[in-house]
Enzyme design. Structure first.
Site, PDB file in Angstrom:
ATOM      1  N   ASP A 125       0.847  -1.193   0.000  1.00 47.45           N
ATOM      2  CA  ASP A 125       0.000   0.000   0.000  1.00 47.45           C
ATOM      3  C   ASP A 125       0.884   1.246   0.000  1.00 47.45           C
ATOM      4  O   ASP A 125       2.082   1.165  -0.284  1.00 47.45           O
ATOM      5  CB  ASP A 125      -0.951  -0.017   1.199  1.00 47.45           C
ATOM      6  CG  ASP A 125      -2.298   0.620   0.885  1.00 47.45           C
ATOM      7  OD1 ASP A 125      -2.321   1.842   0.643  1.00 47.45           O
ATOM      8  OD2 ASP A 125      -3.307  -0.101   0.841  1.00 47.45           O
ATOM      9  N   HIS A 169      -3.521   6.486   3.060  1.00 43.91           N
ATOM     10  CA  HIS A 169      -4.363   5.343   2.663  1.00 43.91           C
ATOM     11  C   HIS A 169      -3.909   4.053   3.338  1.00 43.91           C
ATOM     12  O   HIS A 169      -4.721   3.323   3.941  1.00 43.91           O
ATOM     13  CB  HIS A 169      -4.321   5.212   1.143  1.00 43.91           C
ATOM     14  CG  HIS A 169      -5.171   4.119   0.579  1.00 43.91           C
ATOM     15  ND1 HIS A 169      -4.712   2.834   0.410  1.00 43.91           N
ATOM     16  CD2 HIS A 169      -6.445   4.124   0.124  1.00 43.91           C
ATOM     17  CE1 HIS A 169      -5.663   2.088  -0.132  1.00 43.91           C
ATOM     18  NE2 HIS A 169      -6.732   2.846  -0.311  1.00 43.91           N
ATOM     19  N   SER A 188     -11.201  -0.435  -0.944  1.00 45.54           N
ATOM     20  CA  SER A 188      -9.955  -0.370  -0.171  1.00 45.54           C
ATOM     21  C   SER A 188     -10.194  -0.644   1.295  1.00 45.54           C
ATOM     22  O   SER A 188      -9.325  -1.165   1.991  1.00 45.54           O
ATOM     23  CB  SER A 188      -9.317   1.019  -0.303  1.00 45.54           C
ATOM     24  OG  SER A 188      -8.451   1.098  -1.387  1.00 45.54           O
TER      25      SER A 188
END
Length: 711
Positions: free
Chosen positions: A253, A291, A515
């Site tokens: 990620d 994120h 996600s």
């Protein structure tokens, strides 16, 4: 319950005499096909498609190897893509068991997503990925490609891939280079959180709507639904002592918080086993965007900053962090050798790997990234890789239902557990307006019932942005769904981190997308793996068993949040599971735990069946009930040039005590599912090797999960 091994021939060998070779470039009819090899081609090394009249066996492939023929991949139906001299190919076409030998032409190597190369587009300059058969030949092939034209600029070259920027007119010339396997368009991947903005509407004469409440930020207003774990019933696992302890999860990620395990957000203290920078020119696994930190928090955040109120689903697991952030691109980037990234985490002990990124392009296509995921998992049978399905769900035809075919790569991989997003249950914090009131609402979700629905108000709903299947070859995707709207998780402390769907406080932030659903599912997989090891005695459960267990215990969300109103009125899910909206349903951790305690169940992690073999499992039940059976196998990687990704085909057949037979073989998916009412007595569950051309020592391993719920 017992597992019995029975070997029997299911059919005559001649039943496999295929007369079609199914490529993305078109179907070749080989019924009366002849291959003419020119004299000047003799002794030249080249590639061929060899189709056989009988099943492709290990012995057959060994015989080819002894003749100096290299096998690359399987092509449906009953064909192999090989390298052989023209002289060897000429000899093969005369053999009695060979249906046809067809030259592997340049046009066959071009992905259909490239479209036609016409006069109008030939000068268009684009970036392409040129894949080669053999990594050791990459440099030679790269030099050959450079010589085609000065217009060809090689951007990067690693593993089996060469990334080039050139005019489209050179595509066929590059494809004609010996050793080139496949050419596809280069697609940019991205983190799969959704960027949603509310519209700023001008004042009207309508009565003012009540403004959404703002979160307090001091934890006094939390109701337990914020993290998504309550919808999934994680509390049942936690009460049973299943917290992810001993499980290692890999994560690719944007990074994780500071990138320093000794000075990291308090929710991750002691949670990081190792960290790596794998992005282009990356030097740190820190998370400048935020994120990856949010994703990691959903997997295993300890909840320390919130006093234990906001923690991940497997909050005692540990993580191998792989920061894919590229400071040059200012975005997430895929390593040039994707397989190495997965192997790196595996070597550090990870047996699960969560990936909340992908491409929002070439929807439904099975290309090289997807094939690489399948290749890694086929080689490492105990490694379950998860991917977010994507956030490209839209209603462009304005019928009130989300359109099909929006799964992006690598979520199209057969073996990956591909995760879609269902709705969380939250009316405070994040984004709290109807879909039609979003800035992108009039374009993407313009009509009811989608337009007027909020995005976190019904746990039986699929998030409107969640990508739907099928894949281009008709496979079911996503495999499963989990909450992915208004999920509250850890906020990166890096100064450049964005607040996504809004801050709760300095430690936590809201976000939404597949996600967010994917790491929650990874947490449930960690819980499942812990249970299989600690409670059920599986030392090293296969990825197929984990996947089968998760699919088996999922909650069917049919008919969805709008009820059985019919397709014309926007019914969200039209059929019972599995389907291309929800896969097998929403992850249900309570059912995961319950099945582990249920005596009327069968689990099998088998070494597999060969072509023509049957393996039979039996379970005896004392009372009638509802039977559910899931079969899953980690299939051999498919060819990006084939029109069908499935390689090894297994059948599932269930014989009930009264003689009723439930059976399925769709010849597309590497999973099968049957359910039905059964009387008491002995149930036989048969797994048949219909066609196993690329097995392990000739066999395809598989996993079975079966259970009966009393009436």
């Amino acid at each position: 319950m017992k597992l019995a091994y029975i070997v029997s021939m299911l059919f005559s060998l001649s039943a496999f005499a295929g007369t079609e070779i199914k490529l993305n470039s078109g179907t070749i009819n080989t019924k009366n096909r002849e291959v003419l090899v020119q004299q000047n081609e003799l002794n030249q090394k080249t590639e061929w498609l060899i189709q056989f009249k009988s099943p492709i066996t290990e012995k057959l492939k060994q015989d080819l190897s002894r003749q100096g023929i290299v096998v690359f991949s399987y092509i449906p139906e009953d064909a192999l893509l090989v390298r052989a001299s023209a002289e060897s190919a000429l000899k093969l076409q005369g053999q009695v068991d060979v249906q046809a030998v067809v030259a592997f032409e340049p046009y066959m190597k071009l992905s259909p997503t490239l479209g036609r190369v016409s006069a109008a587009t030939s000068a268009a300059r684009e970036t392409f990925i040129v894949s080669v058969f053999d990594q050791s030949e990459r440099s030679i092939i790269e030099n050959t490609i450079r010589k085609i034209s000065k217009d060809i600029l090689v951007q990067s070259s690693a593993a089996r891939n060469i990334v080039v920027t050139t005019e489209r007119r050179h595509l066929l010339a590059m494809a004609a280079v010996d050793g080139v396997e496949h050419i596809q368009a280069f697609v940019q991947v991205q983190p799969l959180h959704v960027i949603l903005e509310e519209t700023q509407e001008p004042p009207t004469q309508q009565p003012p709507q009540q403004e959404p409440k703002a979160p307090a930020g001091d934890y006094t207003d939390l109701n337990g639904y914020e993290t998504g774990t309550k919808v999934m019933n994680f509390d049942v696992a936690w009460a049973a002592g299943l917290t992810g302890l001993g499980q290692i999860v890999g994560m690719g990620d944007t990074g994780l918080d500071s990138g320093n395990a000794g000075a990291i957000h308090t929710d991750f203290m002691g949670a990081v086993k190792s960290g790596y920078a794998v992005g282009m020119f990356g030097r740190s696994w820190a998370d400048p965007m935020g994120h990856g930190t949010h994703v990691a928090g959903s997997v295993l955040g300890r909840g320390t900053a919130s006093g234990g109120k906001l923690k991940g689903g497997a909050y005692e697991a540990t993580m191998v962090v792989q920061g894919m952030w590229s400071p040059i691109l200012n975005n997430l980037s895929v390593p040039s050798n994707l397989a190495n990234m997965f192997t790196q985490a595996y070597n550090d002990g990870a047996r699960l790997h969560t990936n909340s990124w992908g491409a929002a392009a070439n929807f439904g296509a099975y290309e090289k990234m997807a094939a690489t995921v399948d290749e890694v998992m086929f080689a490492k049978e105990d490694y379950l890789i998860l991917f977010a399905a994507g956030n490209s769900g839209v209603d462009k035809n304005r019928d009130g239902r989300i359109d099909p075919n929006s799964i992006g790569t690598p979520g199209t991989a057969k073996n990956a557990l591909t995760v879609g997003a269902s709705e969380n249950l939250l009316d405070v914090g994040g984004i709290q307006v109807p879909a039609g009131k979003l800035k992108s609402g009039p374009e993407n979700w313009p009509v009811d019932p989608i337009a007027s629905g909020k995005i976190s108000d019904n746990v039986d709903g699929i998030a409107m942005f969640s990508s739907r299947g099928p894949t281009n070859d008709g496979r079911i995707k996503p495999d499963i769904v989990a909450p992915g709207t208004n999920i509250l998780s850890v906020r990166s402390q890096e100064k450049t981190a964005v607040d996504m769907w809004g801050k709760y406080n300095d430690d936590y932030v809201y976000a939404g997308g597949t996600s967010m659903a994917c790491p929650l599912t990874a947490a449930s997989a960690a819980i499942t793996r812990q249970m299989l090891i600690e409670k059920l005695g599986y030392t090293n459960p296969s990825a197929a068993l984990l996947k089968a267990y998760l699919l088996h215990t999922a909650t069917d969300m049919y008919p969805g949040q709008y009820g059985e109103v019919g397709a014309s009125r926007g019914q969200e899910i039209l059929t019972k599971r599995p389907n291309n909206d929800q896969g097998y349903g929403r992850v249900n951790v309570a059912q995961i735990v319950s099945l582990g305690q249920n005596g009327a169940r069968l689990l099998a992690d088998s070494r597999g069946v060969a072509t023509g073999e049957t393996e039979t499992a039996t379970m005896t039940i004392s009372e009638a009930g509802h039977l559910v059976v899931n079969l899953v196998w980690t299939d051999a990687p498919g060819s990006a040039n084939a029109s069908k990704a499935l390689v090894n085909d297994l059948d599932l057949e269930v014989v009930l005590p009264n003689g009723t037979v439930l059976a399925v073989n769709d010849q597309l998916n590497n999973h099968a599912f049957v359910q039905g009412e059964t009387p008491a007595g002995e149930i036989q569950i048969r797994v048949k090797g219909i066609n196993v051309p690329m097995g392990k020592s000739g066999k395809q391993p598989f996993a079975l999960v079966a259970s009966v719920q009393p009436r």
